[in-house]
Design a protein around this motif. Structure first.
Motif, PDB file in Angstrom:
ATOM      1  N   ALA A  35       8.625  31.796 -20.998  1.00 21.12           N
ATOM      2  CA  ALA A  35       7.304  31.245 -20.459  1.00 21.12           C
ATOM      3  C   ALA A  35       6.793  30.071 -21.379  1.00 21.12           C
ATOM      4  O   ALA A  35       6.091  29.315 -20.823  1.00 21.12           O
ATOM      5  CB  ALA A  35       6.304  32.576 -20.348  1.00 21.12           C
ATOM      6  N   GLY A  36       6.960  30.249 -22.812  1.00 24.32           N
ATOM      7  CA  GLY A  36       6.518  29.180 -23.368  1.00 24.32           C
ATOM      8  C   GLY A  36       7.385  28.117 -23.711  1.00 24.32           C
ATOM      9  O   GLY A  36       6.738  26.911 -24.276  1.00 24.32           O
ATOM     10  N   TYR A  37       8.350  28.096 -22.930  1.00 25.61           N
ATOM     11  CA  TYR A  37       9.236  26.843 -23.099  1.00 25.61           C
ATOM     12  C   TYR A  37       8.956  25.964 -21.591  1.00 25.61           C
ATOM     13  O   TYR A  37       9.383  26.453 -20.569  1.00 25.61           O
ATOM     14  CB  TYR A  37      10.545  26.984 -23.332  1.00 25.61           C
ATOM     15  CG  TYR A  37      10.747  27.852 -24.600  1.00 25.61           C
ATOM     16  CD1 TYR A  37      11.090  29.072 -24.497  1.00 25.61           C
ATOM     17  CD2 TYR A  37      10.731  27.189 -25.613  1.00 25.61           C
ATOM     18  CE1 TYR A  37      11.371  29.900 -25.757  1.00 25.61           C
ATOM     19  CE2 TYR A  37      11.040  28.191 -27.092  1.00 25.61           C
ATOM     20  CZ  TYR A  37      11.213  29.378 -26.780  1.00 25.61           C
ATOM     21  OH  TYR A  37      11.249  30.104 -27.915  1.00 25.61           O
ATOM     22  N   SER A  38       8.604  24.711 -21.802  1.00 25.91           N
ATOM     23  CA  SER A  38       8.095  23.906 -20.698  1.00 25.91           C
ATOM     24  C   SER A  38       8.990  22.745 -20.600  1.00 25.91           C
ATOM     25  O   SER A  38       8.968  21.556 -19.751  1.00 25.91           O
ATOM     26  CB  SER A  38       6.723  23.623 -20.604  1.00 25.91           C
ATOM     27  OG  SER A  38       6.356  22.898 -21.978  1.00 25.91           O
ATOM     28  N   ALA A  39       9.791  22.408 -21.669  1.00 24.93           N
ATOM     29  CA  ALA A  39      10.641  21.141 -21.629  1.00 24.93           C
ATOM     30  C   ALA A  39      12.201  21.328 -21.900  1.00 24.93           C
ATOM     31  O   ALA A  39      12.718  22.275 -22.416  1.00 24.93           O
ATOM     32  CB  ALA A  39      10.046  20.181 -22.786  1.00 24.93           C
ATOM     33  N   ARG A  40      12.788  20.556 -21.349  1.00 18.66           N
ATOM     34  CA  ARG A  40      14.464  20.624 -21.501  1.00 18.66           C
ATOM     35  C   ARG A  40      14.706  19.529 -22.219  1.00 18.66           C
ATOM     36  O   ARG A  40      14.233  18.325 -21.945  1.00 18.66           O
ATOM     37  CB  ARG A  40      15.045  20.409 -20.040  1.00 18.66           C
ATOM     38  CG  ARG A  40      16.518  20.789 -20.027  1.00 18.66           C
ATOM     39  CD  ARG A  40      17.073  20.587 -18.495  1.00 18.66           C
ATOM     40  NE  ARG A  40      16.257  21.889 -17.753  1.00 18.66           N
ATOM     41  CZ  ARG A  40      16.917  23.066 -17.760  1.00 18.66           C
ATOM     42  NH1 ARG A  40      18.058  23.155 -18.142  1.00 18.66           N
ATOM     43  NH2 ARG A  40      16.389  24.021 -16.999  1.00 18.66           N
ATOM     44  N   LEU A  41      15.792  19.669 -23.052  1.00 19.19           N
ATOM     45  CA  LEU A  41      16.189  18.949 -24.298  1.00 19.19           C
ATOM     46  C   LEU A  41      17.527  18.656 -23.886  1.00 19.19           C
ATOM     47  O   LEU A  41      18.353  19.596 -23.765  1.00 19.19           O
ATOM     48  CB  LEU A  41      16.084  19.202 -25.551  1.00 19.19           C
ATOM     49  CG  LEU A  41      16.633  18.467 -26.592  1.00 19.19           C
ATOM     50  CD1 LEU A  41      16.060  17.187 -26.779  1.00 19.19           C
ATOM     51  CD2 LEU A  41      16.672  19.136 -27.819  1.00 19.19           C
ATOM     52  N   THR A  42      18.047  17.319 -23.608  1.00 23.28           N
ATOM     53  CA  THR A  42      19.177  17.158 -23.045  1.00 23.28           C
ATOM     54  C   THR A  42      20.325  16.433 -24.315  1.00 23.28           C
ATOM     55  O   THR A  42      19.502  15.310 -24.843  1.00 23.28           O
ATOM     56  CB  THR A  42      19.588  16.372 -21.946  1.00 23.28           C
ATOM     57  OG1 THR A  42      18.918  16.915 -20.769  1.00 23.28           O
ATOM     58  CG2 THR A  42      20.962  15.926 -21.471  1.00 23.28           C
ATOM     59  N   ILE A  43      21.001  16.783 -24.975  1.00 23.91           N
ATOM     60  CA  ILE A  43      21.858  15.929 -25.917  1.00 23.91           C
ATOM     61  C   ILE A  43      23.170  15.737 -25.742  1.00 23.91           C
ATOM     62  O   ILE A  43      23.954  16.345 -24.719  1.00 23.91           O
ATOM     63  CB  ILE A  43      21.739  16.476 -27.320  1.00 23.91           C
ATOM     64  CG1 ILE A  43      22.377  18.029 -27.397  1.00 23.91           C
ATOM     65  CG2 ILE A  43      20.223  16.707 -27.974  1.00 23.91           C
ATOM     66  CD1 ILE A  43      22.568  18.716 -28.630  1.00 23.91           C
ATOM     67  N   ASP A  44      23.836  14.919 -26.117  1.00 17.96           N
ATOM     68  CA  ASP A  44      25.464  14.403 -25.619  1.00 17.96           C
ATOM     69  C   ASP A  44      26.212  14.873 -27.075  1.00 17.96           C
ATOM     70  O   ASP A  44      25.906  14.581 -28.035  1.00 17.96           O
ATOM     71  CB  ASP A  44      25.610  13.077 -25.706  1.00 17.96           C
ATOM     72  CG  ASP A  44      24.890  12.586 -24.328  1.00 17.96           C
ATOM     73  OD1 ASP A  44      24.816  13.302 -23.339  1.00 17.96           O
ATOM     74  OD2 ASP A  44      24.563  11.382 -24.238  1.00 17.96           O
ATOM     75  N   VAL A  45      26.942  15.879 -26.843  1.00 19.27           N
ATOM     76  CA  VAL A  45      27.969  16.401 -27.598  1.00 19.27           C
ATOM     77  C   VAL A  45      29.366  16.409 -27.394  1.00 19.27           C
ATOM     78  O   VAL A  45      29.553  16.369 -26.141  1.00 19.27           O
ATOM     79  CB  VAL A  45      27.676  17.758 -28.239  1.00 19.27           C
ATOM     80  CG1 VAL A  45      26.208  17.786 -28.832  1.00 19.27           C
ATOM     81  CG2 VAL A  45      27.625  18.815 -27.253  1.00 19.27           C
ATOM     82  N   THR A  46      30.191  16.311 -28.010  1.00 18.60           N
ATOM     83  CA  THR A  46      31.774  16.306 -27.972  1.00 18.60           C
ATOM     84  C   THR A  46      32.059  17.778 -27.456  1.00 18.60           C
ATOM     85  O   THR A  46      31.365  18.631 -27.738  1.00 18.60           O
ATOM     86  CB  THR A  46      32.749  15.694 -29.032  1.00 18.60           C
ATOM     87  OG1 THR A  46      32.389  16.826 -30.008  1.00 18.60           O
ATOM     88  CG2 THR A  46      32.255  14.650 -29.493  1.00 18.60           C
ATOM     89  N   SER A  47      33.152  17.525 -26.658  1.00 17.75           N
ATOM     90  CA  SER A  47      33.638  18.928 -26.129  1.00 17.75           C
ATOM     91  C   SER A  47      34.154  19.955 -27.206  1.00 17.75           C
ATOM     92  O   SER A  47      33.903  20.867 -27.105  1.00 17.75           O
ATOM     93  CB  SER A  47      34.560  18.653 -25.254  1.00 17.75           C
ATOM     94  OG  SER A  47      34.509  17.850 -24.231  1.00 17.75           O
ATOM     95  N   ASP A  48      34.503  19.236 -28.222  1.00 17.58           N
ATOM     96  CA  ASP A  48      34.958  20.093 -29.529  1.00 17.58           C
ATOM     97  C   ASP A  48      33.670  20.657 -30.046  1.00 17.58           C
ATOM     98  O   ASP A  48      33.781  22.106 -30.253  1.00 17.58           O
ATOM     99  CB  ASP A  48      35.624  19.154 -30.463  1.00 17.58           C
ATOM    100  CG  ASP A  48      36.179  19.976 -31.719  1.00 17.58           C
ATOM    101  OD1 ASP A  48      36.645  21.218 -31.405  1.00 17.58           O
ATOM    102  OD2 ASP A  48      35.781  19.505 -32.993  1.00 17.58           O
TER     103      ASP A  48
END
Length: 84
Positions: A35-48
């Motif tokens: 309930a306290g989380y209202s934003a989504r964070l998207t990051i790019d990482v390698t498959s490894d």
């Protein structure tokens, strides 16, 4: 030839658009932990790296989300007087 079946829509629109818009302000039915989380964070990482993160979370018995939230909270603690 046979006639194609009529395409069904995914959802119907409400009769009263105002109530539909205001309904989005209603509390979510998700678990209270989220309930306290209202934003989504998207990051790019390698498959490894993604694989290593998932394995670490599994070994710790937590989800990747829980582990990363704890990591970010530890690295970026709340500062007293901060408006957040």
């Amino acid at each position: 030839m046979s006639e194609r079946p009529r395409k069904r829509s995914f959802a119907t629109r409400p009769a009263d658009p105002e109530s539909w818009i205001k309904a989005s302000d209603a509390p979510s039915t998700r678990a209270s932990a989220d309930a306290g989380y209202s934003a989504r964070l998207t990051i790019d990482v390698t498959s490894d790296l993604r694989g290593r993160i998932k394995i670490a979370a599994f070994q710790r018995g937590v989800t990747v989300t829980e582990m990363l939230r704890e990591l970010l909270a530890r690295e970026f603690p709340t500062i007293e007087g901060d408006p957040s």
